[in-house]
Scaffold this active site. Structure first.
Site, PDB file in Angstrom:
ATOM      1  N   ALA A  13     -48.214 -58.533  35.689  1.00  0.00           N
ATOM      2  CA  ALA A  13     -48.226 -59.995  35.622  1.00  0.00           C
ATOM      3  C   ALA A  13     -47.708 -60.403  34.251  1.00  0.00           C
ATOM      4  O   ALA A  13     -47.384 -59.551  33.436  1.00  0.00           O
ATOM      5  CB  ALA A  13     -49.641 -60.502  35.846  1.00  0.00           C
ATOM      6  N   ARG A  18     -36.820 -63.451  29.373  1.00  0.00           N
ATOM      7  CA  ARG A  18     -35.600 -63.040  28.683  1.00  0.00           C
ATOM      8  C   ARG A  18     -34.647 -62.219  29.542  1.00  0.00           C
ATOM      9  O   ARG A  18     -33.519 -61.963  29.145  1.00  0.00           O
ATOM     10  CB  ARG A  18     -35.961 -62.287  27.396  1.00  0.00           C
ATOM     11  CG  ARG A  18     -36.365 -63.240  26.287  1.00  0.00           C
ATOM     12  CD  ARG A  18     -36.305 -62.561  24.944  1.00  0.00           C
ATOM     13  NE  ARG A  18     -37.480 -61.730  24.720  1.00  0.00           N
ATOM     14  CZ  ARG A  18     -37.467 -60.608  24.023  1.00  0.00           C
ATOM     15  NH1 ARG A  18     -36.339 -60.159  23.500  1.00  0.00           N
ATOM     16  NH2 ARG A  18     -38.568 -59.917  23.853  1.00  0.00           N
ATOM     17  N   ASP A 107     -43.557 -52.505  32.869  1.00  0.00           N
ATOM     18  CA  ASP A 107     -42.211 -52.661  32.297  1.00  0.00           C
ATOM     19  C   ASP A 107     -41.897 -51.569  31.283  1.00  0.00           C
ATOM     20  O   ASP A 107     -41.070 -51.736  30.405  1.00  0.00           O
ATOM     21  CB  ASP A 107     -42.078 -54.043  31.646  1.00  0.00           C
ATOM     22  CG  ASP A 107     -43.030 -54.246  30.478  1.00  0.00           C
ATOM     23  OD1 ASP A 107     -43.866 -53.361  30.220  1.00  0.00           O
ATOM     24  OD2 ASP A 107     -42.932 -55.296  29.807  1.00  0.00           O
ATOM     25  N   ALA A 365      -5.946 -36.113  58.604  1.00  0.00           N
ATOM     26  CA  ALA A 365      -5.849 -37.199  57.626  1.00  0.00           C
ATOM     27  C   ALA A 365      -5.794 -38.556  58.321  1.00  0.00           C
ATOM     28  O   ALA A 365      -5.140 -38.709  59.341  1.00  0.00           O
ATOM     29  CB  ALA A 365      -4.601 -37.006  56.779  1.00  0.00           C
ATOM     30  N   TYR A 372     -17.832 -49.998  65.053  1.00  0.00           N
ATOM     31  CA  TYR A 372     -18.432 -51.335  65.067  1.00  0.00           C
ATOM     32  C   TYR A 372     -17.542 -52.291  65.850  1.00  0.00           C
ATOM     33  O   TYR A 372     -16.337 -52.382  65.595  1.00  0.00           O
ATOM     34  CB  TYR A 372     -18.562 -51.810  63.610  1.00  0.00           C
ATOM     35  CG  TYR A 372     -19.307 -53.108  63.412  1.00  0.00           C
ATOM     36  CD1 TYR A 372     -20.534 -53.327  64.021  1.00  0.00           C
ATOM     37  CD2 TYR A 372     -18.789 -54.103  62.594  1.00  0.00           C
ATOM     38  CE1 TYR A 372     -21.224 -54.516  63.820  1.00  0.00           C
ATOM     39  CE2 TYR A 372     -19.473 -55.290  62.380  1.00  0.00           C
ATOM     40  CZ  TYR A 372     -20.693 -55.491  62.992  1.00  0.00           C
ATOM     41  OH  TYR A 372     -21.371 -56.663  62.792  1.00  0.00           O
TER      42      TYR A 372
END
Ligand code: UD1
Ligand code: CA
Length: 449
Positions: A13, A18, A107, A365, A372
């Site tokens: 908390a 910054r 942090d 190749a 999709y």
């Protein structure tokens, strides 16, 4: 020590601003893992068996991440009244009883498990309160560890310190550990008459000392305790993390040709005798088996590379790429959610998505699995020993049987039986002498203009 029950309290908390970010600070990542998860992982690795998180208001995103990372309990601090107040938000977890209670910050992502273990060892040896400290030539901003007769007697916050105290270079990392049984009686005595008007957790040291309890400082390395309040500090932590991972990877028997150009994630697993060429990036979730070679400029994420396989240069393995033993994946090849079985080759300019490529198959190749249709993803199955000619489009769902052959330039929309040949392209038309006649005719037209 593992016999002792332990509670870890991770404070998340009291956000700084910054970072200038829409993302809560503790969710910013180091080594592809949110900082708060690093703190949790460190605590677990040091044998902490229960983890309580203290989060601020409007932190649903943080709650989601810590829940997925295995938080046992989440507490809320609705107002930022100081670190002692934050810890007391988890009062019921402390009151439930644990031999050791360790407080960590969300942090501070670089703490090593062995430092937390050293702190726990002091509790096991009889200390009531243990502070993890470090020495630095640049102590500004940190709480100073004040010692008298070789004993820790207080922690003085920068803003409350005298000039003499500010000259002290032994600092508080933020990690404090308490004997569970006495912790609440100390915390309940902490007031907020100080420069910031906050309830400082660090005041527990002076209170414990005055009561004649045993207070101990354990020393760690400065780099472990770097906190993140802005993006510059985040970048610094990332670079320390990467340096550590490179050193550890080399020590594990992996060749890094240019270590400073290879980037790892916190969970990257690389077996012995793997060679990693320059400029390779490992996103989260990668495992590379023994003897594999990752060639220059490749990007891997959520992928497994089998024993002896070769990847790249310039390959991209996306989540679900699973390469078997001795597979070859070459330049400008992208693989997503695809199993490439033993000895198969996908060497150039290819996209394999939602597919299986059977053992020893050869993908020419420019082959593309068209997985999709704009609405749904479909699967392509390529059998063992199949040969797909260059520049083919395999329109999923489609199945190429074992040993089948696809002529190059095909657009395959129907299943190909095992050992069959499929050619799906316009038939070649050849006219003898046509080009020469065309050139003569055009030259005549041009000259007449
Ligand atoms: C704190 C320590 C200091 C230490 C330094 C190490 C105190 C009083 N001081 O100072 O001795 O050298 O860390 O980096 O503990 N937090 C809350 N709720 C609050 C206040 C803070 O959850 O009400 C959390 C913050 O999110 C942060 C941590 O506690 O993760 C530390 O708070 P911060 O205000 O940054 O303390 P520092 O002044 O850095
Ligand atoms: Ca801080």
């Amino acid at each position: 020590m593992t016999e002792r029950s332990s509670l870890g309290i991770v404070l998340a908390a009291g956000e700084g601003t910054r970072m200038r970010s829409g993302l809560p600070k503790v969710l910013h990542e180091v080594g592809g893992r949110p900082m708060i998860v690093h703190a949790m992982t460190t605590a677990r690795a040091a044998g902490v068996n229960r983890l309580a998180l203290v989060v601020g208001p409007n932190m649903a995103a943080v709650e989601k991440v810590v829940t997925a990372a295995g938080a046992d309990e989440i507490f809320h601090q609705s107002q930022r009244l100081g670190t002692a107040h934050a810890v007391l938000c988890a009062r019921s977890a402390i009151a439930a009883g644990a031999d050791d209670v360790i407080v960590l910050y969300g942090d501070t992502p670089l703490v090593r498990p062995r430092s937390v273990a050293a702190v726990r060892a002091q509790l096991a040896a009889g200390a009531d309160l243990v502070v993890l400290g470090f020495r630095t030539p640049h102590p500004t901003g940190y709480g100073r560890l004040i010692e008298a007769d070789g004993r820790l007697v207080a922690i003085r916050e920068e803003k409350d310190a005298t000039d003499a105290e500010r000259a002290v270079t032994f600092c508080n990392s933020g990690i404090l550990a308490f004997r569970g049984g006495t912790m609440l009686s100390l915390l309940d005595l902490i007031g907020n008459t100080n420069a910031k008007g906050e309830f400082y957790l660090t005041d527990a040291v002076e209170i414990a000392h005055a009561r004649g309890l045993t207070v101990v400082a354990v020393e760690g390395a400065e780099d472990e305790f770097r906190g993140v309040n802005d993006r510059t500090q985040l970048a610094t932590c990332e670079s320390i993390f990467q340096a550590r991972r490179r050193a550890a990877t080399l020590a594990d028997g992996v060749t890094l040709v240019a270590p400073e150009t290879v980037f790892f994630s916190a969970d990257t697993e690389i077996a012995e005798d793997v060679t990693i060429e320059p400029n390779v990036v490992f996103g989260p979730g990668v495992r590379v088996e023994r003897g594999a070679r990752i060639r220059a400029f490749s990007h891997l994420e959520g992928a497994r590379v089998g024993e002896g396989a070769t990847v790249g240069p310039y390959a991209r393995l996306r989540p679900g790429a699973d390469l078997g033993r001795d597979v070859h994946v070459g330049n400008f090849v992208e693989i997503k959610n695809g199993r490439i079985e033993e000895g198969a080759k996908v060497n150039h300019l290819t996209y394999i998505g939602d597919a299986r490529v059977g053992a020893k198959a050869n993908i020419g190749a420019g082959t593309i699995t068209c997985n999709y249709d704009g609405f749904f993803k479909h699967h392509t199955d390529i059998g063992a020993g199949a040969f797909v000619g260059s520049n083919s489009s395999l329109v999923a769902p489609v199945k190429i049987g074992d040993g089948a052959f696809v002529g190059s330039g095909s657009v395959v929309t129907l299943d190909v039986p095992a050992d069959a040949l499929a050619v799906a392209r316009g038939r070649q038309l050849t006219r003898e002498g046509w080009a020469a006649a065309f050139r003569t005719r055009m030259a005549r037209i041009k000259a007449a203009k």
